[in-house]
Design an enzyme around this catalytic site. Structure first.
Site, PDB file in Angstrom:
ATOM      1  CB  CYS A 283      -5.292   5.284   1.692  1.00 21.18           C
ATOM      2  SG  CYS A 283      -6.305   4.056   0.610  1.00 21.18           S
ATOM      3  CG  HIS A 342      -3.798   1.702   3.245  1.00 21.65           C
ATOM      4  ND1 HIS A 342      -4.244   3.454   3.661  1.00 21.65           N
ATOM      5  CD2 HIS A 342      -2.313   1.624   3.623  1.00 21.65           C
ATOM      6  CE1 HIS A 342      -3.537   4.174   4.114  1.00 21.65           C
ATOM      7  NE2 HIS A 342      -2.291   3.588   4.300  1.00 21.65           N
ATOM      8  CG  ASP A 365       1.080   5.072   4.182  1.00 19.20           C
ATOM      9  OD1 ASP A 365      -0.045   5.981   3.761  1.00 19.20           O
ATOM     10  OD2 ASP A 365       0.474   4.528   4.937  1.00 19.20           O
ATOM     11  CG  ASN A 430       4.629  -9.541   8.749  1.00 24.18           C
ATOM     12  OD1 ASN A 430       4.275 -10.484   7.908  1.00 24.18           O
ATOM     13  ND2 ASN A 430       5.270  -8.470   7.622  1.00 24.18           N
ATOM     14  CG  ASP A 432      -0.878 -13.238  14.374  1.00 26.57           C
ATOM     15  OD1 ASP A 432      -0.371 -13.412  13.190  1.00 26.57           O
ATOM     16  OD2 ASP A 432      -0.398 -14.519  15.328  1.00 26.57           O
ATOM     17  CD  GLU A 479       0.783 -14.830   5.045  1.00 26.05           C
ATOM     18  OE1 GLU A 479       0.891 -15.632   6.750  1.00 26.05           O
ATOM     19  OE2 GLU A 479       0.505 -14.269   4.807  1.00 26.05           O
ATOM     20  CD  GLU A 484       4.809 -15.866   7.977  1.00 28.55           C
ATOM     21  OE1 GLU A 484       3.562 -14.927   8.695  1.00 28.55           O
ATOM     22  OE2 GLU A 484       3.855 -16.707   8.150  1.00 28.55           O
TER      23      GLU A 484
END
Length: 739
Positions: A283, A342, A365, A430, A432, A479, A484
């Site tokens: 990357c 990344h 990307d 973002n 989980d 956070e 958020e």
């Protein structure tokens, strides 16, 4: 006496001066050299034309023609015809503001800020009244985007930022772990003399160009289009791209991604071999090479690292990981993963294809994680510049491995419906993490649901400094804040509403029964983790005061496991296990030391030296399980670079490099590679042999700097045992004294 006057001689062009030093300086391209005329759109440049006689505006008519691409067309915007006039009008091609002096004519040619970038030919036709014209070539020029022009879509209104994001030819990549971030120098080298031609060679090998060369050229005035083409071309998954990715551990057919110092050697190798992908990239290599290309083309660009970066392929915004009772992290067949870090790019631009409010930094990307089409993570809105039928929309025919541009503002606000690939990038920062206990072929219970583990310490180089800048707040609200969570819910509804398959998981997460734990566990490093030395960790156990629980001691059976951590977030087989029984009194805490010997991990790690230590404690009184994790990278030996004298263009400069091996083992087959635009032409490679344990090597080198200004020398030493010992030295080069 009567004088008879004959016809005026036809005007003929004798010579043309493109005034390259002056024009390139005015267009901020002098760093690219003085052999080519390199211009930026939205700005004028000067030509000096010399004729066989004085120019007569009333009789002599000059028509200029600028062309680019394989089949230049005024309809497509790849051909412009314009007359010589006294004054310029509007944002269009024009030749004006001319001044005549004897047989010479100084002309100012203006290039509109919407012009197609690329290689141009310029011609001039001379005609008189109704007679036939004669055409003369005026030479070639290269046209780039112009972030200094208020009318250009890449306009950046800060000279300080322009110096950093367009003109700076070196920078840093941030790697490692969130709690131990390491900076690695990188030589972008976008102003090396052949790089600009290689950048356009990249565009000319894209699938878009091969499908329809004329139309591809016509789109090159659109920065969004150019960014997407470059993003697809940096990787080679579906075209003759620059780099071939390799996330395995066998790099014998090429160069390990860890052993690149900069972009120049990669781009030159790709070009020299006729567009054969260079082996190998990961990357940060993809992102740094894209940064070189975009800065060269005139687009403000920076390299960004995201720690704990999610790769969420199914769009449910959760990443599942699994452990057994012995604390071993288990392999999974699911493509979802959490990268340790990344790296991607941000490019600065106006987004005319989006509603107001989404201009500025855009994520691109070039790492080939997944294609940029399909229902989830699709390009979306492709009609903005491809039309509506399949023939005009290559993304609908084949999903190319490209990503973005996705507005950073859209990511922060959860506006995942906006193109391009915004849902995918939103999940990267973002999603989980849900950690499961897996036993007997099925999941037993949730060990943890981490809402703030992914998308940490998002980093880029600080402007005008070698320090790291944390830009996490650009991507998301703090956070745990109400903003958020509301953004997460907003994005989740847009992504999950069409799906009915995740409600049971959400119900399970909502129960939160797994959060009721009688003790709090943490793993700490007792000292800096050096490769080649035993590692010391401490388990910190703290009893959680809770009136509902017994005040007596709690028994814990704790199993520990250490595994080599791969860059993609998965692990190898365990190389160390340990078990301990602990008794924790009410409202007490204890520290338990752990020793991880060098002999256990010596031959077990990847070249990135990443270790994943996990522990699972079984509470004897309840039978429930508590998980504790620690990821870290082992530090390589330190490299020092010293310069004790004033540096000057063309004057010998002594460089002193020192490396001490503090390890318990020798470093074998050591090689050193030096690189640095403006300091070295290409690379300098030197074999250093073996560096015994505890020994120091000192190297003295003589360089002859090529360019004035701030420069950076990058040094890489590799060995069989440690692949990435890197250092750098910032050096200011004074101009040579005027002769």
């Amino acid at each position: 006496m009567t004088f008879l006057t004959g016809p005026v001689a036809a005007l003929e062009l004798r010579s043309v001066e493109r005034q390259i030093p002056r024009n390139n300086k005015d267009h901020h391209t002098q760093e690219m050299g003085l052999t080519k005329l390199i211009l930026r759109r939205g700005q004028d440049f000067s030509l000096k034309l010399t004729f066989n006689r004085p120019f007569q505006p009333q009789k002599d008519h000059l028509t200029f023609v600028a062309e680019t691409g394989p089949e230049p067309s005024e309809l497509l915007g790849t051909r412009a015809t314009f007359l010589l006039t006294q004054t310029r009008t509007g944002n269009v091609w024009s030749a004006s503001d001319f001044t005549a002096d004897s047989n010479s004519l100084q002309v100012s040619i203006f290039i509109p800020a919407s012009a197609v970038i690329g290689h141009y030919t310029l011609q001039m036709e001379i005609s008189q009244d109704q007679g036939p014209g004669v055409t003369y070539p005026l030479g070639n020029f290269i046209l780039l985007f112009n972030p200094w022009s208020t009318d250009d879509d890449v306009y950046l209104p800060s000279e300080t930022l322009l110096q950093e994001y367009v003109m700076s030819d070196y920078g840093f990549v941030y790697k490692g772990q969130e709690n131990s971030i390491t900076s690695r120098p990188w030589n972008y080298g976008q102003f090396e003399e052949d790089i600009i031609d290689i950048c356009f060679e990249i565009l000319n090998k894209s699938l878009y160009f091969l499908k329809n060369p004329s139309k591809d050229h016509a789109q090159r005035g659109n920065v969004v289009y150019v960014c997407r083409v470059v993003s697809a071309m940096i990787n080679s998954n579906d075209d003759s791209g620059v780099l071939q990715g390799n996330w395995g551990e066998d790099y014998s057919q090429g160069v390990s991604p860890l052993e690149w110092n900069g972009s120049v050697a990669i781009l030159r190798q790709w070009s020299a071999k006729g567009g054969q992908p260079v082996k190998y990239g990961q990357c940060w290599v993809f992102a740094c090479v894209m940064c070189t290309v975009m800065r060269c083309l005139g687009v403000p660009t920076r390299v960004v690292s995201n720690f704990h970066s999610a790769h969420n392929t199914d769009g449910n915004l959760t990443i599942d990981t699994y452990y057994d009772r012995t604390a071993e992290m288990l392999p999974t067949q699911k493509p979802d993963k959490i990268w340790n870090f990344h790296v991607w790019n941000e490019c600065w631009m106006i987004r005319k294809d989006l509603p107001p409010g989404y201009n500025g930094w855009q994520v691109l990307d070039p790492t080939p994680q997944q294609t940029s089409s399909g229902v989830w993570g699709s390009c979306g809105g492709g009609q903005a510049f491809w039309g509506t039928n399949e023939d005009e929309h290559p993304q609908s025919q084949r999903g190319l491995f490209c990503c973005g541009p996705a507005s950073v503002k859209a990511i922060k606000e959860g506006d995942v419906h906006l193109p391009y690939d915004t849902p995918f990038v939103f999940a990267e920062v973002n999603a989980d993490e849900v950690i499961w206990l897996f036993e007997g072929g099925q999941v037993q219970e949730i060990l943890a649901h981490n809402t703030n583990y992914i998308g940490k310490a998002i980093s880029t180089k600080m402007v005008g400094s070698d320090e790291r800048l944390d830009i996490t707040s650009s991507y998301k609200y703090p956070e745990g804040s109400s903003e958020e969570r509301s953004v997460f819910i907003k994005a989740s509804r847009k992504l999950l509403e069409p799906r009915r398959d995740s409600s049971s998981l959400l119900d399970l997460l909502g129960s939160e029964a797994f959060k009721d734990k009688p003790v709090h566990l943490q793993l700490h490093l007792a000292r800096a983790p050096m490769w080649g030395q035993d590692l010391l960790l401490t388990l910190h156990v703290q009893r959680v005061p809770d009136r509902a629980q017994s005040r007596g001691p709690i028994g814990l059976m704790v199993h520990f496991c250490a595994q080599a951590l791969l860059h993609g977030g998965s692990t190898r087989e365990p190389f160390w296990r340990h078990a301990v029984h602990l008794s924790v009194d009410f409202e007490k805490e204890l520290q338990w030391p752990l020793l991880l010997p060098y002999s256990n991990y010596r031959s077990k790690l990847t070249d990135e030296r990443l270790i994943h230590v996990s522990g699972i404690a079984e509470v004897e009184e309840t039978g429930r399980f508590i998980l504790v994790l620690k990821d870290f990278s082992l530090e390589p030996p330190h490299l020092s670079i010293e310069v004790f004298e004033r540096a000057e263009v063309g004057k010998a400069l002594n460089i002193y490099i020192t490396l001490t091996n503090p390890l318990m083992v020798a470093l074998n087959n050591c090689t050193m590679v030096l690189e640095g635009s403006g300091l070295i032409n290409g690379q300098i490679t030197k074999d250093l042999g073996t560096l015994m344990a505890g020994h120091t090597i000192q190297i003295q080198l003589e360089l002859y700097p090529i360019k004035a200004g701030p420069r950076q020398l990058q040094v890489l030493i590799s060995s069989s045992e440690v692949k990435e010992i890197k250092g750098y030295k910032d050096i200011f080069i004074a101009a040579a004294p005027a002769s």
